[in-house]
Scaffold this motif. Structure first.
Motif, PDB file in Angstrom:
ATOM      1  N   LYS A  28       0.843  -1.194   0.000  1.00 48.78           N
ATOM      2  CA  LYS A  28       0.000   0.000   0.000  1.00 48.78           C
ATOM      3  C   LYS A  28       0.883   1.251   0.000  1.00 48.78           C
ATOM      4  O   LYS A  28       0.670   2.189  -0.755  1.00 48.78           O
ATOM      5  CB  LYS A  28      -0.927  -0.015   1.214  1.00 48.78           C
ATOM      6  CG  LYS A  28      -2.120   0.889   1.003  1.00 48.78           C
ATOM      7  CD  LYS A  28      -3.027   1.071   2.211  1.00 48.78           C
ATOM      8  CE  LYS A  28      -3.499  -0.178   2.882  1.00 48.78           C
ATOM      9  NZ  LYS A  28      -4.440   0.010   3.975  1.00 48.78           N
ATOM     10  N   VAL A  33      -2.486   3.872  -2.467  1.00 46.79           N
ATOM     11  CA  VAL A  33      -3.759   3.320  -1.992  1.00 46.79           C
ATOM     12  C   VAL A  33      -4.647   2.884  -3.150  1.00 46.79           C
ATOM     13  O   VAL A  33      -5.288   1.832  -3.098  1.00 46.79           O
ATOM     14  CB  VAL A  33      -4.505   4.372  -1.134  1.00 46.79           C
ATOM     15  CG1 VAL A  33      -5.847   3.832  -0.664  1.00 46.79           C
ATOM     16  CG2 VAL A  33      -3.653   4.753   0.057  1.00 46.79           C
ATOM     17  N   ASP A  34      -4.658   3.669  -4.227  1.00 47.31           N
ATOM     18  CA  ASP A  34      -5.558   3.347  -5.335  1.00 47.31           C
ATOM     19  C   ASP A  34      -5.280   1.975  -5.923  1.00 47.31           C
ATOM     20  O   ASP A  34      -6.169   1.137  -6.045  1.00 47.31           O
ATOM     21  CB  ASP A  34      -5.421   4.377  -6.462  1.00 47.31           C
ATOM     22  CG  ASP A  34      -6.104   5.665  -6.060  1.00 47.31           C
ATOM     23  OD1 ASP A  34      -6.826   5.640  -5.038  1.00 47.31           O
ATOM     24  OD2 ASP A  34      -5.911   6.683  -6.757  1.00 47.31           O
ATOM     25  N   ILE A  35      -4.020   1.797  -6.250  1.00 46.42           N
ATOM     26  CA  ILE A  35      -3.639   0.521  -6.846  1.00 46.42           C
ATOM     27  C   ILE A  35      -3.879  -0.608  -5.857  1.00 46.42           C
ATOM     28  O   ILE A  35      -4.388  -1.670  -6.196  1.00 46.42           O
ATOM     29  CB  ILE A  35      -2.148   0.544  -7.274  1.00 46.42           C
ATOM     30  CG1 ILE A  35      -1.984   1.527  -8.437  1.00 46.42           C
ATOM     31  CG2 ILE A  35      -1.650  -0.833  -7.651  1.00 46.42           C
ATOM     32  CD1 ILE A  35      -0.566   1.735  -8.877  1.00 46.42           C
ATOM     33  N   GLU A  37      -6.062  -0.734  -3.364  1.00 45.26           N
ATOM     34  CA  GLU A  37      -7.488  -1.036  -3.186  1.00 45.26           C
ATOM     35  C   GLU A  37      -8.071  -1.738  -4.404  1.00 45.26           C
ATOM     36  O   GLU A  37      -8.907  -2.625  -4.282  1.00 45.26           O
ATOM     37  CB  GLU A  37      -8.281   0.243  -2.892  1.00 45.26           C
ATOM     38  CG  GLU A  37      -8.005   0.828  -1.496  1.00 45.26           C
ATOM     39  CD  GLU A  37      -8.521  -0.077  -0.365  1.00 45.26           C
ATOM     40  OE1 GLU A  37      -9.564  -0.723  -0.540  1.00 45.26           O
ATOM     41  OE2 GLU A  37      -7.840  -0.151   0.695  1.00 45.26           O
ATOM     42  N   SER A  38      -7.634  -1.323  -5.612  1.00 44.98           N
ATOM     43  CA  SER A  38      -8.256  -1.921  -6.791  1.00 44.98           C
ATOM     44  C   SER A  38      -7.715  -3.305  -7.119  1.00 44.98           C
ATOM     45  O   SER A  38      -8.421  -4.119  -7.689  1.00 44.98           O
ATOM     46  CB  SER A  38      -8.080  -1.067  -8.040  1.00 44.98           C
ATOM     47  OG  SER A  38      -7.921   0.250  -7.735  1.00 44.98           O
TER      48      SER A  38
END
Ligand code: ADP
Ligand code: MG
Length: 469
Positions: A28, A33-35, A37-38
């Motif tokens: 993370k 965070v984006d990568i 979470e996805s």
């Protein structure tokens, strides 16, 4: 709730000094965070042994996305906690379908594949999606493909069949296809060499060699993937040797894959190597442009049944991918998956320039370390001229061709623009650059020797093997 049970089950496996949560938080941090979470959050830890980790992801698509984009970074993070780990493997487990439960609760498998209880259950490496009918053939893999078909029709025709080639060339795909074919009416065991060793050591520790022998010696077909990882002690090689002989004697088929030919396997006993060479040894080479094109088409065709709209990729982009992603079929397939995911996510098919951005890291991989300076140096050495001569304005024939060659290679191997290239070649005008590129392209068409020289240079540049000239 179910997940908790699953996780407990997972955690009870051999996790020593290893905290997956830690790795996750590091992912993370480093990848954002984006990568996370996805994509990355969807990775679960299954088990660790020797030098690799088995992880799970819910779908093939997510696996391909993750392996093509983030695998290097993930591996780096894992290595920073455990430096012995050299590889990770993904297993596709759709939790919504309760497959975890199946893995841990199902003790009998009604398919014709043998396992040693729990551990082998996790290791059914036969993948229904890697079949003969979706294996695309070309010059580089034709022999291996034909030999694989042959042993699937008539076992023991070549015994053993030894298939070797670089990473991502389709070895596992072929072994898998043979396994799928033969398991229809035979007992098939498909295992990686690493797994074989692991199982061997475990059986010795548990004083359970009888079962181990029984399992391996009762199979009709033994497929061993990545034999180069076999580096066990005497006792293990001894056992392997006897298993091997016993199987051949009773007419079972053995198929082996490796990243190199038998005589170059370093940690394997001579007598085993000579057994490996006793049947048929075939190699798979790097795919040429024709095969790459066919694979791009086939892959898009497959994806089209899943995502009809998003798989309509322009011819330009298709050509670009097949001419630029040259290192392996795995990367090629990864690139196509990525492009189709892009069009799914953004609801538009990517243009050529978007494609370059999406595939940036794969393209960089190919042009790894390629600088204009390196190209100039290598081309000068090749043609035995000095760099001053190359960069001078003299137009003697013996200087013009090397200069044009260097310009051409810069154009195809780097992402520099025409004016940028011009500047690096003593401020030549960009029209001169275009002229040079076109001249070499024409020469290549007419003259095979030019093509051969260009290819030699290209390889030297890509692998940066300055000292091999
Ligand atoms: P290797 O075992 O040689 O490292 P794999 O068999 O795992 O390579 O192949 C890497 C990826 O490329 C897989 O997704 C595989 O299905 C695909 N692939 C390889 N060769 C072909 C081929 N000839 N046709 C279609 N797909 C291929
Ligand atoms: Mg493989």
């Amino acid at each position: 709730m179910k997940n908790n049970i699953i996780n407990q089950n997972l955690n009870n496996l051999e996790i020593k000094n290893f905290d997956w949560n830690l790795i996750q938080s590091e992912m993370k941090n480093r990848l954002g965070v984006d990568i996370f979470e996805s994509w990355l959050k969807k990775i679960d830890f299954i088990e660790e042994h020797h030098n690799y980790l088995l992880l799970s992801v819910p779908t093939r698509f997510i696996r391909d996305w993750i392996t093509s984009r983030y695998l290097d970074q993930i591996l780096q993070i894992i290595k920073s906690y455990k430096k012995d780990v050299t590889r990770v493997e993904f297993k596709i487990i759709d939790k919504t379908k309760n497959e975890y439960q199946n893995i841990f609760e199902k003790t009998k498998d009604n398919e014709n594949i043998s396992f040693i209880k729990d551990s082998y259950l996790l290791y059914n490496r036969i993948d229904p999606n890697k079949r003969f009918d979706n294996f695309v053939t070309g010059k580089s893999n034709k022999l291996a493909h034909q030999a694989s078909l042959k042993v699937s029709e008539k076992i023991s025709y070549y015994n053993p069949l030894f298939i070797y080639g670089g990473v991502g060339m389709g070895k596992t795909h072929l072994l898998n296809s043979i396994g799928l074919e033969l398991k229809k009416d035979k007992k098939v065991m498909f295992i990686s060499a690493e797994r074989f060793m692991y199982q061997f050591v475990k059986s010795i520790k548990a004083n359970d060699m009888v079962k181990f022998k029984e399992y391996f010696r009762n199979t009709d077909v033994l497929l061993i993937d990545d034999i180069q990882f076999m580096n066990g002690k005497e006792a293990m090689q001894e056992e392997f040797f006897h298993t091997f002989n016993a199987l051949i004697e009773k007419g079972s088929q053995i198929i082996i894959s490796a990243d190199r030919p038998p005589n170059r396997l370093s940690r394997i006993q001579e007598r085993i190597k000579s057994r490996f060479s006793g049947g048929l040894v075939v190699d798979i080479q790097k795919p040429d442009i024709d095969l790459r094109k066919k694979i791009v088409e086939k892959k898009l065709e497959e994806l089209c049944s899943l995502y009809p709209e998003q798989s309509k990729i322009s011819q330009d982009v298709q050509n670009f991918i097949s001419s630029e992603i040259i290192t392996s079929i795995r990367e090629l397939v990864g690139a196509i998956n990525r492009i189709v995911s892009f069009s799914r996510i953004y609801n538009k098919t990517p243009s050529l320039s978007e494609t370059k951005v999406i595939l940036k890291d794969l393209l960089n991989l190919n042009e790894n370390n390629v600088t204009i300076d390196l190209i100039q140096t290598l081309v000068c050495k090749f043609f035995k001229i000095s760099k001053n001569e190359m960069l001078s304005s003299r137009r003697s024939r013996y200087l013009v061709r090397p200069r044009q060659t260097a310009i051409y290679l810069t154009k195809i191997l780097t992402s520099k623009s025409l004016p940028e290239i011009g500047r690096e070649f003593s401020n030549r005008d960009h029209t001169t650059i275009i002229h040079s590129v076109k001249t070499i392209e024409k020469l290549k068409e007419k003259n095979p020797e030019v093509t051969e020289n260009i290819n030699k240079l290209k390889n030297q540049i890509l692998y940066n093997k300055e000292n091999e000239i």
